[in-house]
Enzyme design. Structure first.
Site, PDB file in Angstrom:
ATOM      1  N   ASN A 212       0.850  -1.196   0.000  1.00  0.00           N
ATOM      2  CA  ASN A 212       0.000   0.000   0.000  1.00  0.00           C
ATOM      3  C   ASN A 212       0.878   1.235   0.000  1.00  0.00           C
ATOM      4  O   ASN A 212       2.107   1.147  -0.043  1.00  0.00           O
ATOM      5  CB  ASN A 212      -0.957  -0.022   1.199  1.00  0.00           C
ATOM      6  CG  ASN A 212      -0.231  -0.141   2.515  1.00  0.00           C
ATOM      7  OD1 ASN A 212       0.555   0.724   2.893  1.00  0.00           O
ATOM      8  ND2 ASN A 212      -0.487  -1.232   3.245  1.00  0.00           N
ATOM      9  N   ASP A 280      -4.383  -6.541   4.544  1.00  0.00           N
ATOM     10  CA  ASP A 280      -5.428  -7.435   5.056  1.00  0.00           C
ATOM     11  C   ASP A 280      -5.300  -8.840   4.493  1.00  0.00           C
ATOM     12  O   ASP A 280      -5.715  -9.810   5.130  1.00  0.00           O
ATOM     13  CB  ASP A 280      -6.808  -6.884   4.690  1.00  0.00           C
ATOM     14  CG  ASP A 280      -7.112  -5.580   5.407  1.00  0.00           C
ATOM     15  OD1 ASP A 280      -6.716  -5.445   6.578  1.00  0.00           O
ATOM     16  OD2 ASP A 280      -7.723  -4.693   4.793  1.00  0.00           O
ATOM     17  N   PRO A 306      -3.182 -12.186   9.701  1.00  0.00           N
ATOM     18  CA  PRO A 306      -3.542 -12.038  11.114  1.00  0.00           C
ATOM     19  C   PRO A 306      -3.893 -10.592  11.430  1.00  0.00           C
ATOM     20  O   PRO A 306      -3.304  -9.666  10.864  1.00  0.00           O
ATOM     21  CB  PRO A 306      -2.272 -12.486  11.853  1.00  0.00           C
ATOM     22  CG  PRO A 306      -1.161 -12.320  10.863  1.00  0.00           C
ATOM     23  CD  PRO A 306      -1.769 -12.615   9.534  1.00  0.00           C
ATOM     24  N   ASP A 307      -4.856 -10.396  12.311  1.00  0.00           N
ATOM     25  CA  ASP A 307      -5.255  -9.062  12.756  1.00  0.00           C
ATOM     26  C   ASP A 307      -4.397  -8.708  13.968  1.00  0.00           C
ATOM     27  O   ASP A 307      -4.668  -9.130  15.082  1.00  0.00           O
ATOM     28  CB  ASP A 307      -6.743  -9.059  13.124  1.00  0.00           C
ATOM     29  CG  ASP A 307      -7.274  -7.659  13.360  1.00  0.00           C
ATOM     30  OD1 ASP A 307      -6.527  -6.839  13.935  1.00  0.00           O
ATOM     31  OD2 ASP A 307      -8.428  -7.390  12.988  1.00  0.00           O
ATOM     32  N   ILE A 308      -3.333  -7.951  13.736  1.00  0.00           N
ATOM     33  CA  ILE A 308      -2.352  -7.678  14.788  1.00  0.00           C
ATOM     34  C   ILE A 308      -2.974  -6.893  15.932  1.00  0.00           C
ATOM     35  O   ILE A 308      -2.797  -7.243  17.114  1.00  0.00           O
ATOM     36  CB  ILE A 308      -1.132  -6.931  14.205  1.00  0.00           C
ATOM     37  CG1 ILE A 308      -0.460  -7.792  13.130  1.00  0.00           C
ATOM     38  CG2 ILE A 308      -0.142  -6.574  15.315  1.00  0.00           C
ATOM     39  CD1 ILE A 308       0.676  -7.093  12.400  1.00  0.00           C
ATOM     40  N   PHE A 325      -4.735   2.558  14.622  1.00  0.00           N
ATOM     41  CA  PHE A 325      -4.960   3.570  13.600  1.00  0.00           C
ATOM     42  C   PHE A 325      -5.966   3.020  12.602  1.00  0.00           C
ATOM     43  O   PHE A 325      -5.961   1.818  12.303  1.00  0.00           O
ATOM     44  CB  PHE A 325      -3.661   3.930  12.885  1.00  0.00           C
ATOM     45  CG  PHE A 325      -2.945   5.112  13.494  1.00  0.00           C
ATOM     46  CD1 PHE A 325      -2.816   6.308  12.803  1.00  0.00           C
ATOM     47  CD2 PHE A 325      -2.412   5.020  14.767  1.00  0.00           C
ATOM     48  CE1 PHE A 325      -2.163   7.386  13.362  1.00  0.00           C
ATOM     49  CE2 PHE A 325      -1.748   6.097  15.342  1.00  0.00           C
ATOM     50  CZ  PHE A 325      -1.625   7.286  14.639  1.00  0.00           C
ATOM     51  N   LYS A 339     -14.519   0.528  14.691  1.00  0.00           N
ATOM     52  CA  LYS A 339     -13.287  -0.255  14.688  1.00  0.00           C
ATOM     53  C   LYS A 339     -12.777  -0.441  16.115  1.00  0.00           C
ATOM     54  O   LYS A 339     -12.291  -1.524  16.464  1.00  0.00           O
ATOM     55  CB  LYS A 339     -12.221   0.425  13.831  1.00  0.00           C
ATOM     56  CG  LYS A 339     -10.929  -0.385  13.738  1.00  0.00           C
ATOM     57  CD  LYS A 339      -9.969   0.164  12.692  1.00  0.00           C
ATOM     58  CE  LYS A 339      -8.733  -0.723  12.571  1.00  0.00           C
ATOM     59  NZ  LYS A 339      -7.810  -0.262  11.505  1.00  0.00           N
ATOM     60  N   LYS A 343     -12.221  -4.251  17.431  1.00  0.00           N
ATOM     61  CA  LYS A 343     -10.848  -4.703  17.693  1.00  0.00           C
ATOM     62  C   LYS A 343     -10.575  -4.912  19.176  1.00  0.00           C
ATOM     63  O   LYS A 343      -9.608  -5.585  19.543  1.00  0.00           O
ATOM     64  CB  LYS A 343      -9.842  -3.687  17.138  1.00  0.00           C
ATOM     65  CG  LYS A 343      -9.987  -3.402  15.652  1.00  0.00           C
ATOM     66  CD  LYS A 343      -9.678  -4.613  14.807  1.00  0.00           C
ATOM     67  CE  LYS A 343      -9.717  -4.253  13.322  1.00  0.00           C
ATOM     68  NZ  LYS A 343      -9.476  -5.425  12.454  1.00  0.00           N
TER      69      LYS A 343
END
Length: 412
Positions: A212, A280, A306-308, A325, A339, A343
């Site tokens: 990105n 993602d 993985p969703d850190i 963020f 979010k 999260k």
């Protein structure tokens, strides 16, 4: 009253032409009420004399480890014990190398090895020496050991070259000394702050990857702001062109999986700020050979990374404050609040990354700080100022909370 009034500062002068500037630093801190002692390395004595140093400090100048009078009183231990702060300036490439490897072959390095007080280095050397792999490796080791840095700056050098390696200006060094010795300016002293920054690169094949537009500037600014407030900082960084902020321990990673592993290995932390733009998705099967054109575009099967942020927020040993963020395009407050709930983190910094915002790659940011059920729209400002404001808020939130029981590997 100055924050330096009554404080004891030990200066260690390295063998560099910038040693003459340290005399002005000594003069200015004494004007602010500090007591100064000085160790002159043998090389430094080629640039400034013990007489000039002693005249400015109004105190004996120490030069020899095996000095009969001083060492009968275990002088090197006494010098280390009585200092509130040790300033190494100029911190030459050689002196930094000996510090990083724990050598104790002269008075200066013996005192540094015996010291349990904060140490501030002001590097000064030729630009090629500064960028050399060995110097950067030593810098990273010293930062991991908890050594603080000011500079170097970019500019013309005595050797006629131009680049990074000039010792920081006198007034900047004095400001850093005041910041380190003024407790009101170092609210994060003794805290470990973990920061992620930059993009991740997810391989498609050995030469292509998914990525990105993140530059990493905001995360690096946060790491620098945390270090300025006294924290011991670990920066887990994806691929960027940025230099690690002085005094910050940087761990370089490529992929989301590598970033998660590095973050978990860096715990425990008092606070964690997840500013990295983590991909993602990744390719489910990464071929070992370059994909070739074969009559049409290849089909890529993707799998979720993985969703850190969510993973760390759910851990039993999670940091006291977990900040994520959220890169959004419109209605940042509402999306940031959602979010935050999904999260399980404490705060979300939602920033507008719509094309017209010009945030990606720039030095400015437009953010909304979401804490609990409230949201604060901050005016557009430089990323460095966003970092300072955010870290000040984090310091306030951590005030009164227990410190971590250990600091293994983080200079404590």
């Amino acid at each position: 009253m100055s924050s330096l009034a009554g404080r004891n500062i030990l200066f260690i002068l390295g063998a560099g032409i910038a040693a003459y500037k340290v005399l002005d630093v000594m003069r200015r801190v004494r004007e602010r009420g500090a007591h100064v002692r000085t160790i002159l390395t043998s090389g430094a004595a080629e640039f400034v004399t013990p007489l000039s140093v002693g005249a400015l400090s109004e105190a004996p100048v120490f030069t020899e480890l095996f000095d009969l009078k001083n060492e009968t009183e275990i002088g090197h231990i006494r010098l280390a014990r009585e200092a509130d702060l040790i300033v190494v300036a100029p911190a030459t490439a050689d002196l930094m190398a000996r510090m990083a490897h724990g050598q104790a072959d002269d008075l200066a390095t013996t005192v540094l090895l015996a010291a349990d007080k904060p140490v501030l280095c002001a590097p000064a050397m030729n630009v090629r020496m500064w960028h050399h792999t060995a110097t950067q490796r030593n810098l990273a080791q010293l930062a991991e050991d908890g050594i603080h840095f000011v500079g170097p700056d970019e500019g013309a050098m005595a050797c006629g070259e131009y680049g990074l390696g000039r010792m920081a200006p006198v007034e900047v060094i004095v400001e850093k000394i005041e910041a380190m010795l003024g407790p009101e300016a170092r609210p994060l002293a003794g805290r470990h702050i973990l920061v992620t920054a930059g993009p991740t690169h997810e391989p498609i094949d050995p030469v292509r990857f998914i990525a990105n537009r993140s530059s990493g500037k905001q995360g690096y600014a946060i790491a620098e702001a945390a270090e300025a407030l006294g924290a011991c900082v670990t920066l887990v960084s994806g691929p960027t062109d940025l230099a690690a902020p002085p005094g910050v321990r940087r761990l370089n990673v490529e992929t989301a999986e590598e970033m998660l592993a590095a973050v978990e290995n860096a715990l425990p932390a008092d606070a964690a700020i997840f500013a990295a733009a983590v991909a993602d998705w990744r390719v489910a099967e990464n071929p070992s050979a370059k994909l070739k054109k074969s009559g049409g575009a290849p089909t890529l099967a993707l799998t979720e990374n993985p969703d850190i942020l969510k993973t760390i927020a759910a851990r039993e040993d999670r940091p006291a404050l977990v900040v994520g963020f959220a890169a959004e395009t419109g209605d940042a407050a509402a999306k940031g609040q959602e979010k935050r709930r999904s999260k399980g983190c404490d705060w979300i910094v939602a920033n507008d990354v719509s094309p017209e915002s010009g945030v990606f790659g720039s030095d400015e940011n437009d953010v909304t700080l979401v804490t609990g059920e409230s949201a604060e729209d901050w005016p557009r400002m430089r990323k460095a100022e966003v970092a300072r404001r955010l870290m000040t808020r984090i310091a306030e939130a951590l005030e009164g909370r227990p410190y971590l029981p250990t600091r293994a590997g983080h200079g404590a």
